[in-house]
Design a protein around this motif. Structure first.
Motif, short mmCIF file in Angstrom:
data_model
loop_
_atom_site.label_atom_id
_atom_site.label_comp_id
_atom_site.label_asym_id
_atom_site.label_seq_id
_atom_site.Cartn_x
_atom_site.Cartn_y
_atom_site.Cartn_z
N PHE A 78 37.35 14.33 36.33
CA PHE A 78 36.59 13.26 36.96
C PHE A 78 35.41 12.80 36.10
CE2 PHE A 78 39.03 14.87 40.53
CZ PHE A 78 39.57 13.67 40.97
N THR A 79 35.03 13.60 35.13
CA THR A 79 34.08 13.11 34.13
C THR A 79 34.68 11.90 33.42
OG1 THR A 79 33.29 15.38 33.77
CG2 THR A 79 32.74 13.74 32.10
N ARG A 80 35.93 12.03 33.04
CA ARG A 80 36.59 10.92 32.34
C ARG A 80 36.84 9.73 33.28
NH1 ARG A 80 38.78 15.65 30.43
NH2 ARG A 80 40.64 15.57 31.74
N ALA A 81 37.14 10.02 34.55
CA ALA A 81 37.33 8.94 35.52
C ALA A 81 36.02 8.18 35.74
CB ALA A 81 37.85 9.51 36.84
N LEU A 82 34.91 8.91 35.82
CA LEU A 82 33.61 8.26 35.98
C LEU A 82 33.25 7.45 34.75
CD1 LEU A 82 31.74 11.25 37.66
CD2 LEU A 82 32.09 9.01 38.72
N ARG A 85 35.07 4.24 34.94
CA ARG A 85 34.56 3.37 36.01
C ARG A 85 33.19 2.79 35.65
NH1 ARG A 85 34.97 4.45 42.44
NH2 ARG A 85 33.41 2.97 43.16
N TYR A 86 32.36 3.61 35.02
CA TYR A 86 31.00 3.18 34.67
C TYR A 86 30.85 3.17 33.15
CZ TYR A 86 30.29 4.30 39.61
OH TYR A 86 30.39 4.36 40.98
N ALA A 87 31.60 2.30 32.52
CA ALA A 87 31.69 2.28 31.06
C ALA A 87 30.35 1.95 30.40
CB ALA A 87 32.75 1.27 30.62
N GLN A 88 29.48 1.25 31.12
CA GLN A 88 28.20 0.86 30.54
C GLN A 88 27.13 1.95 30.71
OE1 GLN A 88 28.18 -1.93 28.74
NE2 GLN A 88 30.34 -2.06 29.36
N GLY A 89 27.45 2.99 31.47
CA GLY A 89 26.47 4.03 31.73
C GLY A 89 26.66 5.24 30.82
N GLU A 90 25.68 6.12 30.83
CA GLU A 90 25.73 7.37 30.07
C GLU A 90 26.08 8.49 31.03
OE1 GLU A 90 22.86 9.65 26.93
OE2 GLU A 90 22.02 9.24 28.91
N GLY A 91 27.05 9.31 30.64
CA GLY A 91 27.50 10.39 31.50
C GLY A 91 27.03 11.75 31.06
N LEU A 92 26.73 12.60 32.04
CA LEU A 92 26.39 13.99 31.81
C LEU A 92 27.36 14.85 32.61
CD1 LEU A 92 22.52 13.76 32.39
CD2 LEU A 92 23.74 13.58 30.20
N ALA A 93 27.85 15.92 32.01
CA ALA A 93 28.74 16.87 32.69
C ALA A 93 28.07 18.23 32.73
CB ALA A 93 30.09 16.95 31.98
N VAL A 94 27.91 18.78 33.92
CA VAL A 94 27.26 20.09 34.09
C VAL A 94 28.22 21.02 34.82
CG1 VAL A 94 25.38 21.33 35.22
CG2 VAL A 94 24.92 19.16 34.08
N ALA A 111 28.37 12.02 27.50
CA ALA A 111 27.55 12.11 26.29
C ALA A 111 27.13 13.55 26.03
CB ALA A 111 26.33 11.21 26.43
N HIS A 112 26.97 14.32 27.11
CA HIS A 112 26.52 15.70 26.98
C HIS A 112 27.27 16.58 27.97
CE1 HIS A 112 23.17 14.33 24.48
NE2 HIS A 112 22.94 13.41 25.41
N PHE A 113 27.69 17.75 27.52
CA PHE A 113 28.30 18.77 28.37
C PHE A 113 27.33 19.95 28.40
CE2 PHE A 113 31.78 16.11 27.16
CZ PHE A 113 32.66 16.14 28.23
N ILE A 114 26.84 20.28 29.59
CA ILE A 114 25.71 21.19 29.72
C ILE A 114 26.05 22.33 30.67
CG2 ILE A 114 23.26 21.34 30.33
CD1 ILE A 114 23.26 18.19 30.10
N ALA A 115 25.74 23.56 30.26
CA ALA A 115 25.89 24.70 31.15
C ALA A 115 24.69 24.72 32.10
CB ALA A 115 25.95 26.00 30.35
N GLY A 116 24.97 24.71 33.40
CA GLY A 116 23.86 24.68 34.35
C GLY A 116 24.29 25.00 35.75
#
Length: 280
Positions: A78-82, A85-94, A111-116
């Motif tokens: 769903f990171t890729r789906a988001l 969907r929001y191609a103009q935005g910046e994505g973060l995956a935690v 843009a960033h994959f973060i352990a959290g």
């Protein structure tokens, strides 16, 4: 039979006991379990894809976030789906599971994959317009803290959209085990009414909060146990029975579960909570 014995404690279900921190596993165990399942997860994640897709459909049409967060991002589906969907935005995956992040990172989407941790997000205040989390927050003991963190990191006008599980999930399994020995073989989830009360007290505006049952069917108990084990959602409850499950108990469990059989197969019912909250 030995394969079935090894998988029998891998059920993410509802025990029906009072929900609280004592009912939940150590987060390090959760992270390790899902990390080990990273390679097999997508092949058995039918429910997860269905629920996440429904959660996407619940998002306000007018929402166009400049920065969004996929919390409990897992393999990044769903990171890729988001991102699409929001191609103009910046994505973060935690995600709390490093193994999931290692699996997802090469496939992109954020843009960033973060352990959290959802209860202590590694983000600045007012830094995202959308916090999306599908089938991850049921592992958090302190849900009010999760809501507080969401309110902290959301910008005014931002949206928290989450799906989770509540009591009644895998009720067929719970009842079957009760018929066998009554021990804790399945993970505990909070009541839907708890979600209602906590969301109402969060300071966020509740746009939608509902519960829907989703039912999967399996040809036999072995197929069900294998699927759940591959998801990594093992039973890690304090007080869970140790060691392997004996042949007689396996036969008794199979016999008890067969009473639920439907024309489509053995049912596995999930009680899914969908919530959409808005920060004024």
């Amino acid at each position: 039979m030995s394969e079935l014995r090894g998988a029998l404690h891998a059920f993410p279900g509802a025990h029906g006991a009072p929900y609280g921190e004592a009912a939940l596993p150590d987060k390090r165990q959760v992270a390790a379990s899902f990390s080990r399942a990273a390679a097999s997860y997508d092949s058995v994640a039918e429910l997860q894809r269905n629920v996440g897709s429904q959660l996407l459909a619940h998002l306000p049409v007018s929402l166009q976030p400049r920065r969004w967060l996929d919390l409990g991002s897992g393999t990044g589906h769903f990171t890729r789906a988001l991102a699409q969907r929001y191609a103009q935005g910046e994505g973060l995956a935690v995600d709390i599971a490093e193994g999931m992040l290692r699996h997802a990172r090469p496939q992109g989407g954020a843009a960033h994959f973060i352990a959290g941790d959802a209860e202590a997000l590694p983000l600045q205040d007012a830094s995202v317009e959308l916090l999306f989390s599908s089938l991850a927050l049921q592992w958090c003991a302190d849900f009010p803290r999760v809501l507080s963190e969401a309110q902290r990191v959301l910008r005014p006008g931002g949206v928290l959209a989450f799906s989770s599980l509540c009591v009644g999930t895998l009720q067929e399994l719970r009842d079957s085990w009760l018929a066998v020995d009554g021990l804790v073989h399945v993970n505990r989830f909070r009541h839907f009414e708890d979600y209602q009360h906590m969301c109402a007290a969060s300071g966020l505006q509740v746009l939608a909060l509902q519960r829907e049952a989703q039912v999967l069917h399996f040809p036999d108990l072995r197929s069900l146990t294998s699927s759940l084990k591959d998801l990594g959602a093992h039973n890690l409850n304090p007080g869970r029975p140790g060691g392997l499950t004996g042949r007689s108990r396996i036969r008794a469990l199979i016999e008890a579960y067969e009473h639920f059989r439907q024309p489509q197969g053995l049912p596995a019912t999930y009680q899914v909570v969908y919530g959409v909250l808005h920060k004024p």
